[in-house]
Design an enzyme around this catalytic site. Sequence first.
Site, PDB file in Angstrom:
ATOM      1  N   PHE A   1     -29.268  83.475   7.607  1.00 39.78           N
ATOM      2  CA  PHE A   1     -29.587  83.824   8.993  1.00 39.78           C
ATOM      3  C   PHE A   1     -30.541  82.754   9.538  1.00 39.78           C
ATOM      4  CE2 PHE A   1     -31.914  86.312  12.217  1.00 39.78           C
ATOM      5  CZ  PHE A   1     -30.857  86.870  12.910  1.00 39.78           C
TER       6      PHE A   1
ATOM      7  N   SER B   1     -33.291  82.383  10.962  1.00 43.60           N
ATOM      8  CA  SER B   1     -34.745  82.412  10.781  1.00 43.60           C
ATOM      9  C   SER B   1     -35.188  82.320   9.326  1.00 43.60           C
ATOM     10  CB  SER B   1     -35.305  83.706  11.381  1.00 43.60           C
ATOM     11  OG  SER B   1     -34.796  84.842  10.687  1.00 43.60           O
ATOM     12  N   LYS B   2     -34.249  82.304   8.383  1.00 38.89           N
ATOM     13  CA  LYS B   2     -34.611  82.270   6.961  1.00 38.89           C
ATOM     14  C   LYS B   2     -35.095  80.880   6.557  1.00 38.89           C
ATOM     15  CE  LYS B   2     -33.153  86.519   6.577  1.00 38.89           C
ATOM     16  NZ  LYS B   2     -34.119  87.620   6.676  1.00 38.89           N
ATOM     17  N   PRO B   3     -35.722  80.760   5.380  1.00 31.25           N
ATOM     18  CA  PRO B   3     -36.199  79.432   4.951  1.00 31.25           C
ATOM     19  C   PRO B   3     -35.106  78.368   4.960  1.00 31.25           C
ATOM     20  CG  PRO B   3     -37.227  81.122   3.596  1.00 31.25           C
ATOM     21  CD  PRO B   3     -36.232  81.835   4.482  1.00 31.25           C
ATOM     22  N   LEU B   4     -33.896  78.722   4.557  1.00 36.64           N
ATOM     23  CA  LEU B   4     -32.739  77.841   4.719  1.00 36.64           C
ATOM     24  C   LEU B   4     -31.727  78.593   5.564  1.00 36.64           C
ATOM     25  CD1 LEU B   4     -31.243  75.208   4.056  1.00 36.64           C
ATOM     26  CD2 LEU B   4     -30.349  76.324   1.998  1.00 36.64           C
TER      27      LEU B   4
END
Length: 365
Positions: free
Chosen positions: A181, A183-186
């Site tokens: 998604f 907004s996730k770190p990757l």
Amino acid sequence: MDFIDLKSQYAALRDNINARIQRVLDHGQYIMGPEVAEMEAALAAYTGAAHCISVASGTEALLICLMALGLEPGDEVITSPFTFAATAEMIVLAGGVPVFVDIEPDTANLDARLIEAAITPRTRAIMPVSLYGQVADMDAINAIAARHGLPVIEDAAQSFGATYQGRRSCNLSTFGCTSFFPSKPLGCYGDGGAIFTSDTTLAQACREIRVHGQSQRYLHTRLGVGGRMDTLQCAVVLGKLDRFGWEIERRLALGDAYRTKLQAAVPNLQLLAVRPDRDCVWAQYTVFVDDREAVQAQLKAAGIPTAVHYPRPLHHQPAYARFAPSDACPQAVSAAARVMSLPMSADLTEAQQDEVVAALARALG
């Protein structure tokens, strides 16, 4: 300022991402194109897991893992009530029963010391959540699981890139499931996710399940779903990988800086604990505050965005209230009333961070 600054990230990666997307547009293989296998190989190598199976979302990853394990109606899965709804949602959708075990009050992760008492003859799996970017105590959880012959599914939607005793999140148990998604770190530029495992049989089951249970074209050997990650989204992830190591280092450094600055500016503020044998990639930089709505209002007036992850534990959500009494899991209930997340992304500047800290100090008096 943005709560998560994706615009600056894209500006730094524009040429790489655009070239990757253009390559897909040129070859036209939008479903299961070559970028899918390329991304899977790169991420498997990064985590150390033998297999990476890309899927349509982190939510789909959890469902596919439960299906691969053969979850049957009434089977119980032990998990945390302090997480996004998808964790329990997939257990219920697969026919299972979520069994909520309380969290550690200082990390907000599943309290491994409480798991064994929750195991029954119907327990089929344990699903810890690596909340906010920090892995739960996986050695303790795996040891309990081994004693009872149970698989472990790490819900690592927020922790890709984090380490636990020198090992990567997503390569710590039977399965690791992550989300891409945005907004996730990757993150990709839509929905996407991946399953990681070193069990070849389970990996093959997951690959079949994600394409409607097909072992080969039009041969449906098991029940499945339409769970593929599309080629364009894999291309976006590949376009971000060259910078990902730097971004993780930035997240770790920004987390340390937040801690130092907040401890100096607001000495009584409760911060999230990070255990010494692991790190936290800070998918959200979360603190504990009283009178949260008033604090958020003051920060908003100062131009500082905030969010709450999460305002209600799952057993207080109407869809899942039947699985536990309202007074169960008191630490989760307490955390839900007090957690507040501050702006966090790899491109957060020192000046922005100082602005956030100063505004929070004013809001808390």
